[in-house]
Design an enzyme around this catalytic site. Structure first.
Site, PDB file in Angstrom:
ATOM      1  N   GLY A  46      31.121  49.837  36.412  1.00  0.00           N
ATOM      2  CA  GLY A  46      30.882  51.180  35.902  1.00  0.00           C
ATOM      3  C   GLY A  46      32.200  51.878  35.667  1.00  0.00           C
ATOM      4  O   GLY A  46      33.242  51.455  36.181  1.00  0.00           O
ATOM      5  N   GLN A  51      37.862  59.073  34.778  1.00  0.00           N
ATOM      6  CA  GLN A  51      38.779  57.963  35.076  1.00  0.00           C
ATOM      7  C   GLN A  51      39.670  57.620  33.883  1.00  0.00           C
ATOM      8  O   GLN A  51      40.686  56.955  34.047  1.00  0.00           O
ATOM      9  CB  GLN A  51      38.001  56.708  35.511  1.00  0.00           C
ATOM     10  CG  GLN A  51      37.381  56.850  36.900  1.00  0.00           C
ATOM     11  CD  GLN A  51      36.642  55.585  37.293  1.00  0.00           C
ATOM     12  OE1 GLN A  51      35.509  55.362  36.854  1.00  0.00           O
ATOM     13  NE2 GLN A  51      37.256  54.749  38.096  1.00  0.00           N
ATOM     14  N   CYS A  96      37.040  50.610  43.702  1.00  0.00           N
ATOM     15  CA  CYS A  96      37.074  51.530  42.558  1.00  0.00           C
ATOM     16  C   CYS A  96      38.154  51.053  41.590  1.00  0.00           C
ATOM     17  O   CYS A  96      39.239  50.663  42.022  1.00  0.00           O
ATOM     18  CB  CYS A  96      37.389  52.938  43.056  1.00  0.00           C
ATOM     19  SG  CYS A  96      37.479  54.175  41.738  1.00  0.00           S
ATOM     20  N   LEU A  97      37.854  51.093  40.300  1.00  0.00           N
ATOM     21  CA  LEU A  97      38.845  50.676  39.301  1.00  0.00           C
ATOM     22  C   LEU A  97      40.089  51.566  39.340  1.00  0.00           C
ATOM     23  O   LEU A  97      41.149  51.160  38.871  1.00  0.00           O
ATOM     24  CB  LEU A  97      38.228  50.703  37.893  1.00  0.00           C
ATOM     25  CG  LEU A  97      37.168  49.639  37.609  1.00  0.00           C
ATOM     26  CD1 LEU A  97      36.559  49.854  36.233  1.00  0.00           C
ATOM     27  CD2 LEU A  97      37.737  48.229  37.725  1.00  0.00           C
ATOM     28  N   HIS A 138      28.231  55.888  42.860  1.00  0.00           N
ATOM     29  CA  HIS A 138      29.703  55.914  42.793  1.00  0.00           C
ATOM     30  C   HIS A 138      30.167  56.682  41.548  1.00  0.00           C
ATOM     31  O   HIS A 138      31.041  57.548  41.632  1.00  0.00           O
ATOM     32  CB  HIS A 138      30.218  54.465  42.776  1.00  0.00           C
ATOM     33  CG  HIS A 138      31.701  54.342  42.697  1.00  0.00           C
ATOM     34  ND1 HIS A 138      32.473  53.878  43.740  1.00  0.00           N
ATOM     35  CD2 HIS A 138      32.578  54.619  41.687  1.00  0.00           C
ATOM     36  CE1 HIS A 138      33.750  53.877  43.371  1.00  0.00           C
ATOM     37  NE2 HIS A 138      33.838  54.314  42.126  1.00  0.00           N
ATOM     38  N   GLU A 139      29.562  56.374  40.395  1.00  0.00           N
ATOM     39  CA  GLU A 139      29.975  57.038  39.143  1.00  0.00           C
ATOM     40  C   GLU A 139      29.589  58.509  39.161  1.00  0.00           C
ATOM     41  O   GLU A 139      30.339  59.368  38.691  1.00  0.00           O
ATOM     42  CB  GLU A 139      29.367  56.345  37.924  1.00  0.00           C
ATOM     43  CG  GLU A 139      29.744  54.888  37.748  1.00  0.00           C
ATOM     44  CD  GLU A 139      31.224  54.606  37.891  1.00  0.00           C
ATOM     45  OE1 GLU A 139      32.065  55.462  37.551  1.00  0.00           O
ATOM     46  OE2 GLU A 139      31.550  53.517  38.386  1.00  0.00           O
ATOM     47  N   HIS A 142      32.111  60.483  40.908  1.00  0.00           N
ATOM     48  CA  HIS A 142      33.334  60.734  40.128  1.00  0.00           C
ATOM     49  C   HIS A 142      33.229  62.047  39.340  1.00  0.00           C
ATOM     50  O   HIS A 142      34.233  62.726  39.124  1.00  0.00           O
ATOM     51  CB  HIS A 142      33.584  59.592  39.131  1.00  0.00           C
ATOM     52  CG  HIS A 142      34.400  58.453  39.682  1.00  0.00           C
ATOM     53  ND1 HIS A 142      35.656  58.633  40.216  1.00  0.00           N
ATOM     54  CD2 HIS A 142      34.158  57.116  39.758  1.00  0.00           C
ATOM     55  CE1 HIS A 142      36.140  57.457  40.604  1.00  0.00           C
ATOM     56  NE2 HIS A 142      35.251  56.515  40.343  1.00  0.00           N
TER      57      HIS A 142
HETATM   58 ZN   LIG Z   1      35.436  54.545  40.847  1.00  0.00          ZN
END
Ligand SMILES: [Zn+2]
Length: 170
Positions: A46, A51, A96-97, A138-139, A142
């Site tokens: 995701g 981000q 997390c990316l 999670h998204e 954000h």
């Molecule tokens: Zn993340």
């Protein structure tokens, strides 16, 4: 379409409360394309608009198609999401990316129902379980400037992982 730079956790953009989207214009459609391409390029499950530096309430999610769960492999684009049901707390491993190479077990709900608008602007409800539910939470976090490690009692609970054994990063 273009792969955009993914901001890392110390960037102040990742702490902003993102704004609601009212008009789905061409710029937003380009942003959706870029989010999808950037998520695929990073092998993520995701990716949220902040981000890549755009503080609006939008994310994309796609779990791998070999996961044994409903909606595996399905691509979701969600504007202005809102979690309306959640149940069955557990502690899955997560990364997390925006913080590559680190994971922790964080509290998540195994089942969620989320509503929002899809790419065409139609109202949708997604019933997610397991990895999909985890990614949706999670998204969604954000969009409120919340990062996965905010759910930990201590940053000591973060673990380093090898790049080769990349876990779930969202
Ligand atoms: Zn993340």
């Amino acid at each position: 379409m273009a792969v955009r730079e993914i901001l890392s956790v110390e960037h102040p953009m990742l702490r902003r409360k993102c704004t609601k989207i009212h008009h789905l214009d061409a710029g937003l459609q380009r942003l959706v394309d870029d989010l999808i391409e950037t998520m695929h390029h990073a092998n993520g499950v995701g990716l949220a608009a902040p981000q890549v530096g755009v503080p609006v309430r939008l994310f994309v999610v796609q779990t791998p198609d070999d996961v044994d769960e409903p909606h595996a492999g399905e691509l979701f684009v969600l504007y202005n999401p809102e979690i309306i049901k959640k149940s069955d707390l557990y502690y899955p491993e997560e990364g997390c990316l925006s913080m590559p190479g680190w994971v922790a077990n964080v509290p998540r709900y195994r089942h969620v129902v989320i509503k929002g608008r899809n790419r065409q602007g139609r109202e949708v409800r997604i019933k997610g379980e397991g990895l999909l539910a985890q990614a949706l939470q999670h998204e969604n976090d954000h969009l409120d400037g919340i990062l996965f490690f905010d759910h930990l009692e201590s940053m000591d609970q973060l673990r380093r992982v090898e790049k080769a054994a990349e876990p779930v990063e969202v």
